[in-house]
Design an enzyme around this catalytic site. Structure first.
Site, PDB file in Angstrom:
ATOM      1  N   CYS A 149       3.899   9.382   0.741  1.00 48.67           N
ATOM      2  CA  CYS A 149       2.562   9.871   0.437  1.00 48.67           C
ATOM      3  C   CYS A 149       2.668  10.860  -0.721  1.00 48.67           C
ATOM      4  CB  CYS A 149       1.973  10.529   1.682  1.00 48.67           C
ATOM      5  SG  CYS A 149       0.372  11.269   1.343  1.00 48.67           S
ATOM      6  N   ASN A 184       9.057   4.449   3.491  1.00 46.97           N
ATOM      7  CA  ASN A 184       9.008   3.988   4.880  1.00 46.97           C
ATOM      8  C   ASN A 184      10.348   3.355   5.227  1.00 46.97           C
ATOM      9  OD1 ASN A 184       6.079   3.620   3.738  1.00 46.97           O
ATOM     10  ND2 ASN A 184       5.899   3.768   5.941  1.00 46.97           N
ATOM     11  N   ARG A 210       0.836  -1.211   0.000  1.00 49.41           N
ATOM     12  CA  ARG A 210       0.000   0.000   0.000  1.00 49.41           C
ATOM     13  C   ARG A 210       0.870   1.260   0.000  1.00 49.41           C
ATOM     14  NH1 ARG A 210      -0.529   4.692   2.664  1.00 49.41           N
ATOM     15  NH2 ARG A 210      -0.014   3.625   4.603  1.00 49.41           N
ATOM     16  N   ASP A 211       1.490   1.588   1.121  1.00 47.19           N
ATOM     17  CA  ASP A 211       2.300   2.819   1.194  1.00 47.19           C
ATOM     18  C   ASP A 211       3.450   2.740   0.191  1.00 47.19           C
ATOM     19  OD1 ASP A 211       3.579   5.176   2.063  1.00 47.19           O
ATOM     20  OD2 ASP A 211       3.106   4.806   4.161  1.00 47.19           O
ATOM     21  N   HIS A 243       8.692   7.196   8.292  1.00 45.83           N
ATOM     22  CA  HIS A 243       9.312   7.332   6.970  1.00 45.83           C
ATOM     23  C   HIS A 243      10.788   7.655   7.214  1.00 45.83           C
ATOM     24  CE1 HIS A 243       5.908   6.961   4.149  1.00 45.83           C
ATOM     25  NE2 HIS A 243       5.226   7.148   5.278  1.00 45.83           N
ATOM     26  N   HIS A 296       4.951   4.469  12.872  1.00 43.18           N
ATOM     27  CA  HIS A 296       5.086   4.443  11.404  1.00 43.18           C
ATOM     28  C   HIS A 296       6.097   5.527  11.010  1.00 43.18           C
ATOM     29  CE1 HIS A 296       2.883   4.226   7.303  1.00 43.18           C
ATOM     30  NE2 HIS A 296       3.567   5.356   7.192  1.00 43.18           N
TER      31      HIS A 296
HETATM   32  P1  HMG Z   1     -12.984  14.526  -3.119  1.00 42.98           P
HETATM   33  O1  HMG Z   1     -12.704  14.949  -4.515  1.00 42.98           O
HETATM   34  O2  HMG Z   1     -13.204  15.587  -2.072  1.00 42.98           O
HETATM   35  O3  HMG Z   1     -14.175  13.459  -3.075  1.00 42.98           O
HETATM   36  O4  HMG Z   1     -11.769  13.605  -2.659  1.00 42.98           O
HETATM   37  P2  HMG Z   1     -15.745  13.660  -3.085  1.00 42.98           P
HETATM   38  O5  HMG Z   1     -16.268  13.078  -1.819  1.00 42.98           O
HETATM   39  O6  HMG Z   1     -16.096  15.091  -3.409  1.00 42.98           O
HETATM   40  O7  HMG Z   1     -16.176  12.730  -4.308  1.00 42.98           O
HETATM   41  C1  HMG Z   1     -15.706  13.019  -5.612  1.00 42.98           C
HETATM   42  C2  HMG Z   1     -15.736  11.769  -6.455  1.00 42.98           C
HETATM   43  O8  HMG Z   1     -14.831  10.774  -5.913  1.00 42.98           O
HETATM   44  C3  HMG Z   1     -17.097  11.089  -6.502  1.00 42.98           C
HETATM   45  O9  HMG Z   1     -17.186  10.424  -7.758  1.00 42.98           O
HETATM   46  C4  HMG Z   1     -16.996  10.033  -5.442  1.00 42.98           C
HETATM   47  O10 HMG Z   1     -17.867   8.944  -5.624  1.00 42.98           O
HETATM   48  C5  HMG Z   1     -15.558   9.579  -5.602  1.00 42.98           C
HETATM   49  P3  HMG Z   1     -17.927  11.126  -9.012  1.00 42.98           P
HETATM   50  O11 HMG Z   1     -19.315  11.414  -8.513  1.00 42.98           O
HETATM   51  O12 HMG Z   1     -17.151  12.359  -9.333  1.00 42.98           O
HETATM   52  O13 HMG Z   1     -17.835  10.048 -10.074  1.00 42.98           O
HETATM   53  N1  HMG Z   1     -14.995   9.015  -4.351  1.00 42.98           N
HETATM   54  C6  HMG Z   1     -14.350   7.843  -4.267  1.00 42.98           C
HETATM   55  N2  HMG Z   1     -14.021   6.921  -5.195  1.00 42.98           N
HETATM   56  C7  HMG Z   1     -13.367   5.812  -4.763  1.00 42.98           C
HETATM   57  N3  HMG Z   1     -13.017   5.609  -3.483  1.00 42.98           N
HETATM   58  C8  HMG Z   1     -13.320   6.512  -2.533  1.00 42.98           C
HETATM   59  C9  HMG Z   1     -14.027   7.696  -2.931  1.00 42.98           C
HETATM   60  N4  HMG Z   1     -14.459   8.761  -2.250  1.00 42.98           N
HETATM   61  C10 HMG Z   1     -15.059   9.558  -3.130  1.00 42.98           C
HETATM   62  N5  HMG Z   1     -12.966   6.299  -1.261  1.00 42.98           N
HETATM   63  C11 HMG Z   1     -10.985  11.721  -1.403  1.00 42.98           C
HETATM   64  C12 HMG Z   1     -11.738  13.023  -1.373  1.00 42.98           C
HETATM   65  C13 HMG Z   1     -10.782  11.292   0.042  1.00 42.98           C
HETATM   66  C14 HMG Z   1     -11.793  10.689  -2.159  1.00 42.98           C
HETATM   67  C15 HMG Z   1      -9.621  11.931  -2.114  1.00 42.98           C
HETATM   68  O14 HMG Z   1      -9.012  13.064  -1.561  1.00 42.98           O
HETATM   69  C16 HMG Z   1      -8.700  10.759  -2.005  1.00 42.98           C
HETATM   70  O15 HMG Z   1      -8.966   9.697  -2.532  1.00 42.98           O
HETATM   71  N6  HMG Z   1      -7.549  10.913  -1.324  1.00 42.98           N
HETATM   72  C17 HMG Z   1      -6.650   9.801  -1.113  1.00 42.98           C
HETATM   73  C18 HMG Z   1      -5.328  10.289  -0.717  1.00 42.98           C
HETATM   74  C19 HMG Z   1      -4.391   9.131  -0.455  1.00 42.98           C
HETATM   75  O16 HMG Z   1      -4.617   7.986  -0.823  1.00 42.98           O
HETATM   76  N7  HMG Z   1      -3.271   9.424   0.225  1.00 42.98           N
HETATM   77  C20 HMG Z   1      -2.305   8.440   0.576  1.00 42.98           C
HETATM   78  C21 HMG Z   1      -2.715   7.560   1.713  1.00 42.98           C
HETATM   79  S1  HMG Z   1      -2.477   8.290   3.313  1.00 42.98           S
HETATM   80  C22 HMG Z   1      -0.808   8.069   3.637  1.00 42.98           C
HETATM   81  O17 HMG Z   1      -0.057   7.633   2.807  1.00 42.98           O
HETATM   82  C23 HMG Z   1      -0.310   8.391   5.018  1.00 42.98           C
HETATM   83  C24 HMG Z   1      -0.023   7.151   5.881  1.00 42.98           C
HETATM   84  O18 HMG Z   1       0.907   6.296   5.251  1.00 42.98           O
HETATM   85  C25 HMG Z   1       0.543   7.607   7.229  1.00 42.98           C
HETATM   86  C26 HMG Z   1       1.687   8.610   7.053  1.00 42.98           C
HETATM   87  O19 HMG Z   1       2.767   8.204   6.584  1.00 42.98           O
HETATM   88  O20 HMG Z   1       1.439   9.783   7.342  1.00 42.98           O
HETATM   89  C27 HMG Z   1      -1.298   6.364   6.147  1.00 42.98           C
HETATM   90 MG    MG Z   2       3.060   6.514   5.297  1.00 37.12          MG
END
Ligand code: HMG
Ligand code: MG
Length: 300
Positions: A239, A248, A16-17, A208, A206
């Protein structure tokens, strides 16, 4: 005088990450082969994928298929940022779901397009429903030390967010140094505070490894009583919405360090390196962990 644990749980986050930041799409079969090889290496807890918007993170577009096809072994976690992600994860058969929120508002907006408070408000009913369905809930706390936009984060704000998550039903907290800026003193201080305030909750660190401080930070967290660590095979990861962050801490380097301290993980370094050699041809950055370098040179 501190006592080191006899056993540590490693939560492998490579699939994933590790892969979410890869620009080139890694084929589903290559992801599944990586997951399987990591399972064979002894990994018992793993983040498989994330149910996020494919427009935001195209690499994770195959999340449902990965969950359905991966062999069930140990605890398999998927990430979901909101109700839609949780719904898709449940439909695919996930039994352990990780939500993620940044302590920093600016980071949270860049990452999931909501303020921290908006995310928490939206997640409250989602977590309540997941809990009532018996789903294991992990909460990932991003920017727990530093934010790429807001700088140093107040540890009290991290504790408060963690307490809120536990009150909402989280069984595990994964507390993250998203951009790899923490030092061992900061690691010790924050994890000591969290252990004191939330002694009943599973606490995971966690790190990095942007500045090569992660192993030192892990050792400091061990001293604070933490016995669960996220890591990524090959040190892959980062990220996409945290500029300057790299991967990581590498699983093989963490396991090696713990092996030398006679702390059991159940994970075999050589087999982790073999798993990395399966994914290495499909990722754009070189693998530069200490143990993988020895493996590549035939010295392991
Ligand atoms: P948004 O544009 O505000 O979403 O994004 P929305 O709620 O306005 O919806 C817009 C469209 O997206 C709609 O579709 C929804 O159905 C769809 P449309 O009507 O336009 O066809 N949608 C989705 N589709 C699939 N899966 C979903 C979903 N939600 C809405 N879950 C959103 C908001 C959260 C979706 C977006 O910002 C996003 O996907 N962000 C993901 C960011 C990400 O993956 N970051 C990396 C992971 S976190 C990380 O790495 C940190 C961690 O490792 C810890 C650390 O190291 O800090 C965990
Ligand atoms: Mg991370």
């Amino acid at each position: 005088m501190f006592i080191l644990p006899k056993k540590v749980t490693i939560i492998e986050v490579g699939p994933r990450d590790g892969l979410q930041n890869e620009q080139n799409y890694v084929a589903e079969d290559d992801k599944l082969a990586f997951i399987q090889a990591l399972q064979q290496a002894g990994v018992q807890e793993m983040e498989l994928t994330s149910f996020v918007s494919p427009k935001w993170v195209p690499q994770m577009q195959d999340a449902a298929s990965i969950v359905q096809k991966a062999e069930r072994k140990g605890r398999q976690i998927v990430l979901a940022p909101n109700a839609k992600g949780a719904e898709l994860a449940l439909a695919a058969g996930a039994s352990s779901i990780a939500v993620f929120v940044g302590v920093s508002n600016t980071f949270n907006k860049k990452n999931i397009n909501r303020t921290t408070e908006e995310s928490m408000d939206a997640l409250a009913p989602v977590l309540a429903q997941l809990k009532s369905q018996g789903i294991f809930i992990r909460a990932c706390i991003s920017t727990a030390f530093y934010c790429p936009y807001e700088g140093k984060i107040d540890p009290q704000a991290v504790v408060a967010l963690c307490q809120q998550f536990v009150a909402m039903g989280a069984a595990e907290l994964s507390v993250a140094d998203t951009i790899g800026m923490a030092n061992p003193q900061e690691s010790y201080t924050l994890f000591t505070m969290l252990k004191e305030k939330l002694p009943e909750t599973l606490l995971t660190a966690h790190f990095h490894d942007t500045r090569k401080m992660a192993l030192a930070n892990i050792y400091a967290a061990l001293q604070a009583g933490v016995d669960r660590f996220d890591s990524s095979a090959g040190g892959l990861g980062g990220c996409p919405f945290a500029p300057g962050a790299t991967g990581n801490v590498a699983t093989e380097d963490v396991v090696h360090m713990l092996d030398t301290l006679h702390i059991e993980t159940g994970i075999d370094v050589l087999q982790v390196c073999q798993a990395i050699s399966r994914i290495a041809p499909h990722v754009s950055r070189p693998i530069d962990s200490g143990m993988y370098r020895l493996f590549s040179n035939g010295q392991l």
